[in-house]
Write a protein that holds these residues in place. Structure first.
Motif, PDB file in Angstrom:
ATOM      1  N   GLU A  96       0.883  -1.205  -0.007  1.00 10.79           N
ATOM      2  CA  GLU A  96       0.069  -0.030  -0.069  1.00 10.79           C
ATOM      3  C   GLU A  96       0.849   1.102   0.052  1.00 10.79           C
ATOM      4  O   GLU A  96       0.470   2.272  -0.729  1.00 10.79           O
ATOM      5  CB  GLU A  96      -0.933   0.115   1.273  1.00 10.79           C
ATOM      6  CG  GLU A  96      -2.056  -0.761   1.100  1.00 10.79           C
ATOM      7  CD  GLU A  96      -2.861  -0.819   2.649  1.00 10.79           C
ATOM      8  OE1 GLU A  96      -3.744  -0.034   2.617  1.00 10.79           O
ATOM      9  OE2 GLU A  96      -2.441  -1.711   3.330  1.00 10.79           O
ATOM     10  N   VAL A  97       1.950   1.324   0.902  1.00 10.97           N
ATOM     11  CA  VAL A  97       2.697   2.372   0.938  1.00 10.97           C
ATOM     12  C   VAL A  97       3.438   2.576  -0.545  1.00 10.97           C
ATOM     13  O   VAL A  97       3.651   3.464  -0.662  1.00 10.97           O
ATOM     14  CB  VAL A  97       3.595   2.383   2.230  1.00 10.97           C
ATOM     15  CG1 VAL A  97       4.578   3.621   2.215  1.00 10.97           C
ATOM     16  CG2 VAL A  97       2.896   2.211   3.564  1.00 10.97           C
ATOM     17  N   TRP A 110       1.491   4.568  -3.029  1.00 14.71           N
ATOM     18  CA  TRP A 110       1.689   5.866  -2.526  1.00 14.71           C
ATOM     19  C   TRP A 110       2.814   6.661  -3.126  1.00 14.71           C
ATOM     20  O   TRP A 110       2.818   7.622  -3.316  1.00 14.71           O
ATOM     21  CB  TRP A 110       1.284   6.258  -1.386  1.00 14.71           C
ATOM     22  CG  TRP A 110       0.071   6.016  -1.003  1.00 14.71           C
ATOM     23  CD1 TRP A 110      -0.962   5.092  -0.428  1.00 14.71           C
ATOM     24  CD2 TRP A 110      -1.263   6.949  -1.052  1.00 14.71           C
ATOM     25  NE1 TRP A 110      -2.054   4.992  -0.367  1.00 14.71           N
ATOM     26  CE2 TRP A 110      -2.457   6.477  -0.853  1.00 14.71           C
ATOM     27  CE3 TRP A 110      -1.323   8.463  -1.496  1.00 14.71           C
ATOM     28  CZ2 TRP A 110      -3.771   7.349  -0.913  1.00 14.71           C
ATOM     29  CZ3 TRP A 110      -2.465   9.239  -1.707  1.00 14.71           C
ATOM     30  CH2 TRP A 110      -3.609   8.325  -1.278  1.00 14.71           C
ATOM     31  N   LYS A 120      -1.725   8.409  -7.142  1.00 12.27           N
ATOM     32  CA  LYS A 120      -1.445   8.713  -5.742  1.00 12.27           C
ATOM     33  C   LYS A 120      -0.622   9.784  -5.357  1.00 12.27           C
ATOM     34  O   LYS A 120      -0.477  10.551  -4.454  1.00 12.27           O
ATOM     35  CB  LYS A 120      -1.330   7.389  -4.888  1.00 12.27           C
ATOM     36  CG  LYS A 120      -2.288   6.342  -4.734  1.00 12.27           C
ATOM     37  CD  LYS A 120      -2.050   5.173  -4.235  1.00 12.27           C
ATOM     38  CE  LYS A 120      -3.115   4.169  -3.672  1.00 12.27           C
ATOM     39  NZ  LYS A 120      -4.285   3.877  -4.953  1.00 12.27           N
ATOM     40  N   LYS A 160      -1.472  13.369  -5.044  1.00 13.96           N
ATOM     41  CA  LYS A 160      -2.198  13.635  -4.021  1.00 13.96           C
ATOM     42  C   LYS A 160      -1.543  14.253  -2.988  1.00 13.96           C
ATOM     43  O   LYS A 160      -1.904  15.027  -2.075  1.00 13.96           O
ATOM     44  CB  LYS A 160      -3.150  12.617  -3.275  1.00 13.96           C
ATOM     45  CG  LYS A 160      -4.257  12.328  -4.674  1.00 13.96           C
ATOM     46  CD  LYS A 160      -5.372  10.860  -3.985  1.00 13.96           C
ATOM     47  CE  LYS A 160      -6.310  10.771  -5.049  1.00 13.96           C
ATOM     48  NZ  LYS A 160      -7.043   9.674  -4.795  1.00 13.96           N
ATOM     49  N   TRP A 161      -0.232  13.861  -2.910  1.00 11.11           N
ATOM     50  CA  TRP A 161       0.763  14.359  -1.954  1.00 11.11           C
ATOM     51  C   TRP A 161       1.884  15.128  -2.237  1.00 11.11           C
ATOM     52  O   TRP A 161       2.684  15.818  -1.449  1.00 11.11           O
ATOM     53  CB  TRP A 161       1.258  13.394  -0.829  1.00 11.11           C
ATOM     54  CG  TRP A 161       2.161  12.219  -1.539  1.00 11.11           C
ATOM     55  CD1 TRP A 161       1.868  11.134  -2.044  1.00 11.11           C
ATOM     56  CD2 TRP A 161       3.598  12.141  -1.517  1.00 11.11           C
ATOM     57  NE1 TRP A 161       2.703  10.174  -2.788  1.00 11.11           N
ATOM     58  CE2 TRP A 161       3.625  11.049  -2.287  1.00 11.11           C
ATOM     59  CE3 TRP A 161       4.558  13.072  -1.200  1.00 11.11           C
ATOM     60  CZ2 TRP A 161       5.324  10.648  -2.450  1.00 11.11           C
ATOM     61  CZ3 TRP A 161       5.822  12.821  -1.311  1.00 11.11           C
ATOM     62  CH2 TRP A 161       6.196  11.467  -2.060  1.00 11.11           C
ATOM     63  N   ILE A 165       1.005  11.633   3.523  1.00  4.71           N
ATOM     64  CA  ILE A 165       0.850  10.294   3.071  1.00  4.71           C
ATOM     65  C   ILE A 165       0.088   9.580   3.769  1.00  4.71           C
ATOM     66  O   ILE A 165      -0.953   8.747   3.708  1.00  4.71           O
ATOM     67  CB  ILE A 165       2.136   9.567   2.574  1.00  4.71           C
ATOM     68  CG1 ILE A 165       2.928  10.498   1.346  1.00  4.71           C
ATOM     69  CG2 ILE A 165       1.928   8.363   2.382  1.00  4.71           C
ATOM     70  CD1 ILE A 165       4.267   9.674   1.211  1.00  4.71           C
ATOM     71  N   LEU A 169      -3.498  10.531   4.476  1.00  3.38           N
ATOM     72  CA  LEU A 169      -4.385  10.030   3.074  1.00  3.38           C
ATOM     73  C   LEU A 169      -4.742   8.641   3.351  1.00  3.38           C
ATOM     74  O   LEU A 169      -5.697   8.282   3.181  1.00  3.38           O
ATOM     75  CB  LEU A 169      -3.631  10.530   1.728  1.00  3.38           C
ATOM     76  CG  LEU A 169      -3.540  11.932   1.456  1.00  3.38           C
ATOM     77  CD1 LEU A 169      -2.732  12.089   0.316  1.00  3.38           C
ATOM     78  CD2 LEU A 169      -5.129  12.415   1.154  1.00  3.38           C
ATOM     79  N   MET A 170      -3.576   7.802   3.664  1.00  2.00           N
ATOM     80  CA  MET A 170      -3.941   6.551   3.726  1.00  2.00           C
ATOM     81  C   MET A 170      -4.859   6.132   4.997  1.00  2.00           C
ATOM     82  O   MET A 170      -5.661   5.144   4.891  1.00  2.00           O
ATOM     83  CB  MET A 170      -2.646   5.660   4.195  1.00  2.00           C
ATOM     84  CG  MET A 170      -1.542   5.788   2.813  1.00  2.00           C
ATOM     85  SD  MET A 170      -0.041   4.917   3.082  1.00  2.00           S
ATOM     86  CE  MET A 170      -0.687   3.301   3.249  1.00  2.00           C
TER      87      MET A 170
END
Length: 159
Positions: A27-28, A31, A37, A40-41, A128, A131-132
């Protein structure tokens, strides 16, 4: 989250950030490496070619783009690229509750801009995580707060 550890090592500096995340490395990793993704950051940064020897693309916000070489890539583990004269390295370490995310910026020369970059990376890592976790962060307010901390930290390591 505490401030990054900043040290002078031989003829350069190193800033070491750590975050403990309640999410797995896959998952990380997404990002850090998937443009949808990533936008978004870090809106100016995109993956151009996700491979060792590939590149990141930085939007200079004036119609031009800089390519930053990806210098090391190990799936779900290491993602390193040039940051102009410096280097940015993400490392992921799985554990029973998620993973540890480490960001190491190797800095060739401290400048007046360095504390701004360091505060920026600090807030990026917080964003990050938020958002997660389904949260939001007021980026500019957070950046202003951390910028003051990083100005002092850079001063401490360079004086």
């Amino acid at each position: 989250m505490g401030i990054a550890v900043i040290e002078k090592i031989e003829n350069h500096y190193r800033a070491h950030f750590e975050r403990r995340l309640q999410h797995n490395v896959e998952e990380v990793w997404a990002w850090l490496t998937e443009n949808e993704k990533l936008a978004k950051w870090f809106n100016e940064l995109r993956v151009g070619d996700l491979s060792e020897g590939g590149f990141m693309r930085f939007d200079m916000q004036d119609g031009t783009f800089e390519e930053l070489a990806i210098t090391e890539l190990k799936l779900y583990s290491v993602f390193q690229f040039s940051w102009w004269a410096d280097t940015v390295r993400f490392e992921l370490f799985p554990d029973s509750d998620g993973c540890k995310l480490v960001l190491i910026e190797t800095i060739e020369k401290m400048t007046d801009h360095t504390p701004k970059d360091l505060a920026g990376w600090h807030v990026c890592l917080d964003v990050i995580e938020a958002l997660m976790d389904g949260r939001t962060i007021e980026r500019m307010e957070e950046w202003k707060k951390w910028y003051e901390n990083y100005k002092q930290a850079v001063k401490n390591v360079t004086s």
